[in-house]
Structures are given as C-alpha cells and as structure tokens.
Design a protein around this motif. Structure first.
Motif, PDB file in Angstrom:
ATOM      1  N   TYR A  55     -13.296 -56.469 -20.217  1.00  0.00           N
ATOM      2  CA  TYR A  55     -12.095 -57.000 -19.578  1.00  0.00           C
ATOM      3  C   TYR A  55     -11.164 -57.602 -20.629  1.00  0.00           C
ATOM      4  CZ  TYR A  55      -9.241 -59.362 -16.039  1.00  0.00           C
ATOM      5  OH  TYR A  55      -8.206 -59.780 -15.247  1.00  0.00           O
ATOM      6  N   ILE A  56     -11.701 -58.513 -21.427  1.00  0.00           N
ATOM      7  CA  ILE A  56     -10.890 -59.218 -22.421  1.00  0.00           C
ATOM      8  C   ILE A  56     -10.299 -58.236 -23.431  1.00  0.00           C
ATOM      9  CG2 ILE A  56     -10.909 -60.906 -24.303  1.00  0.00           C
ATOM     10  CD1 ILE A  56     -11.062 -62.278 -21.593  1.00  0.00           C
ATOM     11  N   LYS A  57     -11.123 -57.332 -23.918  1.00  0.00           N
ATOM     12  CA  LYS A  57     -10.659 -56.373 -24.924  1.00  0.00           C
ATOM     13  C   LYS A  57      -9.534 -55.490 -24.362  1.00  0.00           C
ATOM     14  CE  LYS A  57     -12.303 -52.929 -28.159  1.00  0.00           C
ATOM     15  NZ  LYS A  57     -12.634 -51.556 -28.001  1.00  0.00           N
ATOM     16  N   ALA A  58      -9.735 -54.925 -23.178  1.00  0.00           N
ATOM     17  CA  ALA A  58      -8.730 -54.045 -22.580  1.00  0.00           C
ATOM     18  C   ALA A  58      -7.475 -54.824 -22.185  1.00  0.00           C
ATOM     19  CB  ALA A  58      -9.316 -53.325 -21.370  1.00  0.00           C
ATOM     20  N   TYR A  59      -7.647 -56.038 -21.716  1.00  0.00           N
ATOM     21  CA  TYR A  59      -6.504 -56.888 -21.362  1.00  0.00           C
ATOM     22  C   TYR A  59      -5.622 -57.107 -22.586  1.00  0.00           C
ATOM     23  CZ  TYR A  59      -4.052 -61.253 -20.168  1.00  0.00           C
ATOM     24  OH  TYR A  59      -3.103 -62.225 -19.946  1.00  0.00           O
ATOM     25  N   ILE A  60      -6.235 -57.486 -23.699  1.00  0.00           N
ATOM     26  CA  ILE A  60      -5.475 -57.748 -24.923  1.00  0.00           C
ATOM     27  C   ILE A  60      -4.778 -56.476 -25.403  1.00  0.00           C
ATOM     28  CG2 ILE A  60      -5.692 -58.373 -27.366  1.00  0.00           C
ATOM     29  CD1 ILE A  60      -7.847 -60.424 -26.434  1.00  0.00           C
ATOM     30  N   GLU A  61      -5.465 -55.348 -25.327  1.00  0.00           N
ATOM     31  CA  GLU A  61      -4.877 -54.072 -25.740  1.00  0.00           C
ATOM     32  C   GLU A  61      -3.666 -53.694 -24.879  1.00  0.00           C
ATOM     33  OE1 GLU A  61      -8.135 -51.332 -25.494  1.00  0.00           O
ATOM     34  OE2 GLU A  61      -9.034 -52.046 -27.362  1.00  0.00           O
ATOM     35  N   ASN A  62      -3.669 -54.100 -23.620  1.00  0.00           N
ATOM     36  CA  ASN A  62      -2.608 -53.735 -22.674  1.00  0.00           C
ATOM     37  C   ASN A  62      -1.642 -54.870 -22.360  1.00  0.00           C
ATOM     38  OD1 ASN A  62      -3.213 -50.887 -21.606  1.00  0.00           O
ATOM     39  ND2 ASN A  62      -5.214 -51.888 -21.620  1.00  0.00           N
ATOM     40  N   GLU A  63      -1.780 -55.984 -23.037  1.00  0.00           N
ATOM     41  CA  GLU A  63      -1.010 -57.181 -22.678  1.00  0.00           C
ATOM     42  C   GLU A  63       0.504 -56.942 -22.701  1.00  0.00           C
ATOM     43  OE1 GLU A  63      -1.085 -61.954 -23.503  1.00  0.00           O
ATOM     44  OE2 GLU A  63      -1.907 -60.637 -25.055  1.00  0.00           O
ATOM     45  N   ASN A  64       1.032 -56.313 -23.723  1.00  0.00           N
ATOM     46  CA  ASN A  64       2.484 -56.086 -23.788  1.00  0.00           C
ATOM     47  C   ASN A  64       2.957 -55.170 -22.669  1.00  0.00           C
ATOM     48  OD1 ASN A  64       2.888 -57.777 -25.990  1.00  0.00           O
ATOM     49  ND2 ASN A  64       2.445 -56.151 -27.448  1.00  0.00           N
ATOM     50  N   LYS A  65       2.180 -54.159 -22.365  1.00  0.00           N
ATOM     51  CA  LYS A  65       2.522 -53.251 -21.261  1.00  0.00           C
ATOM     52  C   LYS A  65       2.533 -54.008 -19.933  1.00  0.00           C
ATOM     53  CE  LYS A  65       1.017 -48.883 -19.230  1.00  0.00           C
ATOM     54  NZ  LYS A  65       0.044 -47.785 -19.318  1.00  0.00           N
ATOM     55  N   VAL A  66       1.554 -54.870 -19.743  1.00  0.00           N
ATOM     56  CA  VAL A  66       1.463 -55.673 -18.520  1.00  0.00           C
ATOM     57  C   VAL A  66       2.669 -56.606 -18.410  1.00  0.00           C
ATOM     58  CG1 VAL A  66       0.129 -57.486 -17.363  1.00  0.00           C
ATOM     59  CG2 VAL A  66      -1.041 -55.503 -18.335  1.00  0.00           C
ATOM     60  N   ILE A  67       3.042 -57.232 -19.502  1.00  0.00           N
ATOM     61  CA  ILE A  67       4.207 -58.129 -19.486  1.00  0.00           C
ATOM     62  C   ILE A  67       5.458 -57.357 -19.075  1.00  0.00           C
ATOM     63  CG2 ILE A  67       5.749 -59.514 -20.951  1.00  0.00           C
ATOM     64  CD1 ILE A  67       3.180 -60.371 -22.497  1.00  0.00           C
ATOM     65  N   ASP A  68       5.621 -56.157 -19.609  1.00  0.00           N
ATOM     66  CA  ASP A  68       6.776 -55.333 -19.231  1.00  0.00           C
ATOM     67  C   ASP A  68       6.770 -55.018 -17.738  1.00  0.00           C
ATOM     68  OD1 ASP A  68       7.699 -55.313 -21.845  1.00  0.00           O
ATOM     69  OD2 ASP A  68       6.826 -53.350 -22.318  1.00  0.00           O
ATOM     70  N   ILE A  69       5.607 -54.706 -17.194  1.00  0.00           N
ATOM     71  CA  ILE A  69       5.499 -54.401 -15.758  1.00  0.00           C
ATOM     72  C   ILE A  69       5.832 -55.643 -14.927  1.00  0.00           C
ATOM     73  CG2 ILE A  69       3.955 -53.687 -13.893  1.00  0.00           C
ATOM     74  CD1 ILE A  69       2.391 -52.074 -16.053  1.00  0.00           C
ATOM     75  N   ILE A  70       5.361 -56.787 -15.364  1.00  0.00           N
ATOM     76  CA  ILE A  70       5.663 -58.031 -14.640  1.00  0.00           C
ATOM     77  C   ILE A  70       7.171 -58.280 -14.653  1.00  0.00           C
ATOM     78  CG2 ILE A  70       5.414 -60.556 -14.656  1.00  0.00           C
ATOM     79  CD1 ILE A  70       2.552 -60.090 -15.758  1.00  0.00           C
ATOM     80  N   LYS A  71       7.783 -58.145 -15.829  1.00  0.00           N
ATOM     81  CA  LYS A  71       9.227 -58.386 -15.944  1.00  0.00           C
ATOM     82  C   LYS A  71      10.012 -57.470 -15.007  1.00  0.00           C
ATOM     83  CE  LYS A  71       9.329 -60.228 -20.644  1.00  0.00           C
ATOM     84  NZ  LYS A  71       9.768 -59.995 -22.038  1.00  0.00           N
ATOM     85  N   GLU A  72       9.560 -56.234 -14.849  1.00  0.00           N
ATOM     86  CA  GLU A  72      10.222 -55.286 -13.953  1.00  0.00           C
ATOM     87  C   GLU A  72      10.096 -55.703 -12.490  1.00  0.00           C
ATOM     88  OE1 GLU A  72       8.362 -51.517 -14.697  1.00  0.00           O
ATOM     89  OE2 GLU A  72       9.074 -51.451 -16.770  1.00  0.00           O
ATOM     90  N   ASN A  73       9.079 -56.503 -12.175  1.00  0.00           N
ATOM     91  CA  ASN A  73       8.799 -56.855 -10.780  1.00  0.00           C
ATOM     92  C   ASN A  73       9.170 -58.284 -10.402  1.00  0.00           C
ATOM     93  OD1 ASN A  73       7.166 -54.580  -9.284  1.00  0.00           O
ATOM     94  ND2 ASN A  73       6.560 -54.535 -11.440  1.00  0.00           N
ATOM     95  N   LEU A  74       9.658 -59.063 -11.343  1.00  0.00           N
ATOM     96  CA  LEU A  74      10.069 -60.433 -11.031  1.00  0.00           C
ATOM     97  C   LEU A  74      11.498 -60.425 -10.498  1.00  0.00           C
ATOM     98  CD1 LEU A  74       8.766 -62.606 -14.010  1.00  0.00           C
ATOM     99  CD2 LEU A  74       7.910 -62.572 -11.670  1.00  0.00           C
ATOM    100  N   GLU A  75      11.692 -61.088  -9.397  1.00  0.00           N
ATOM    101  CA  GLU A  75      13.035 -61.232  -8.837  1.00  0.00           C
ATOM    102  C   GLU A  75      13.379 -62.706  -8.776  1.00  0.00           C
ATOM    103  OE1 GLU A  75      13.689 -59.132  -5.198  1.00  0.00           O
ATOM    104  OE2 GLU A  75      12.624 -57.353  -5.902  1.00  0.00           O
ATOM    105  N   GLY A  76      14.477 -63.061  -9.407  1.00  0.00           N
ATOM    106  CA  GLY A  76      14.906 -64.455  -9.390  1.00  0.00           C
ATOM    107  C   GLY A  76      14.210 -65.322 -10.427  1.00  0.00           C
ATOM    108  N   TRP A  77      13.400 -64.735 -11.262  1.00  0.00           N
ATOM    109  CA  TRP A  77      12.677 -65.456 -12.306  1.00  0.00           C
ATOM    110  C   TRP A  77      12.722 -64.643 -13.585  1.00  0.00           C
ATOM    111  CZ3 TRP A  77      10.158 -70.149 -11.949  1.00  0.00           C
ATOM    112  CH2 TRP A  77      10.052 -70.688 -10.671  1.00  0.00           C
ATOM    113  N   THR A  78      12.574 -65.334 -14.692  1.00  0.00           N
ATOM    114  CA  THR A  78      12.320 -64.635 -15.946  1.00  0.00           C
ATOM    115  C   THR A  78      10.877 -64.921 -16.317  1.00  0.00           C
ATOM    116  OG1 THR A  78      12.988 -66.496 -17.342  1.00  0.00           O
ATOM    117  CG2 THR A  78      14.709 -64.892 -16.738  1.00  0.00           C
ATOM    118  N   PHE A  79      10.269 -64.001 -17.010  1.00  0.00           N
ATOM    119  CA  PHE A  79       8.872 -64.161 -17.415  1.00  0.00           C
ATOM    120  C   PHE A  79       8.703 -65.433 -18.252  1.00  0.00           C
ATOM    121  CE2 PHE A  79       5.293 -63.396 -20.300  1.00  0.00           C
ATOM    122  CZ  PHE A  79       4.306 -63.134 -19.373  1.00  0.00           C
TER     123      PHE A  79
END
Length: 138
Positions: A55-79
């Motif tokens: 979990y930890i290893k894959a999370y760290i490897e994908n962290e930037n991609k996940v942040i981008d996905i979150i930013k695309e889905n936030l409405e009214g907020w910035t990451f």
C-alpha cells in the motif's frame, strides 16, 4: 497468546505514516513501515505485512497522479487550502478508488471512520461529500 492485528488497525497505521509523510519533508516513510512491522511482528501476519508494505509503496509511486485527480474533482476548494488530515484522507481514498480500483464503499467508510478520530467535527461531512461526488461523477 497475542491477538492478531485487525485490518482497521493496519489502515489506521497507514494513515499515521502517510500523515507524517505529508508533514515532514523527506520523511523516511519506508523506514517507518519497517519499524512498525518490527514492533508488531508477533501480531502481524504475512498478508497484513504485505498489505501495509505494498500500500505505502504504491501510494508513494502514484501520489502525484492522485493529487492531480483530486484537484480535478475539488469544487470550491484548492488542494493547497485543505488541512493535512483532509489531504491525507482524500489521497488515500482517491488512491484506493481510482488507482487500485477498490470498492468505493470500503474506501469511503474507512476515510469517514478515520476522519472521526483524526479530524474535527466538519471533516467527516467534508470527506464524505467529496468522495460521494467522485463516485457519483464516475
């Protein structure tokens, strides 16, 4: 005889490790995982140890991609405006739902349960709302 650790305890430890990772630049996240495994070797079976490490290893490897996905889905907020607890809970949930393709019900439930422990009174509703919108939109 000591009782084996439940998966919820493992998930809570994952949250703690990732929270530290979020707050401390250049934290040695993988060392923290190893330390936890050593400290709990008598109550941590191989499958849960592997779950934690993977979990930890894959999370760290994908962290930037996940942040981008979150930013695309936030409405009214910035990451960047999110609190550390909320950032970590969202990153864990988005990672599980969008990268690992796990059942969204489990990811949302785990995030809400952790928000009750580590967030303030508004965190649970906030996390639940963003994750519900993510699921509804996909």
């Amino acid at each position: 005889m000591q009782k084996k650790l439940e998966i919820r305890v493992i998930r809570e430890e994952i949250f703690k490790i990732l929270f530290e990772h979020e707050l401390i630049f250049e934290s040695d996240t993988l060392k923290r995982v190893d330390d936890f495994i050593i400290e709990n070797e008598k109550v941590l079976n191989k499958s849960k140890e592997d779950f934690l490490k993977n979990y930890i290893k894959a999370y760290i490897e994908n962290e930037n991609k996940v942040i981008d996905i979150i930013k695309e889905n936030l409405e009214g907020w910035t990451f960047e405006r999110l609190g550390a607890v909320e950032r970590v809970l969202l990153k864990m949930s988005f990672y599980e739902i969008k990268i690992k393709n796990e059942a969204f019900e489990i990811a949302i439930n785990e995030a809400v349960e952790l928000s009750k422990i580590y967030g303030d009174e508004k965190t649970k509703k906030f996390i639940n709302g963003i994750l519900a919108a993510l699921v509804k939109g996909n």
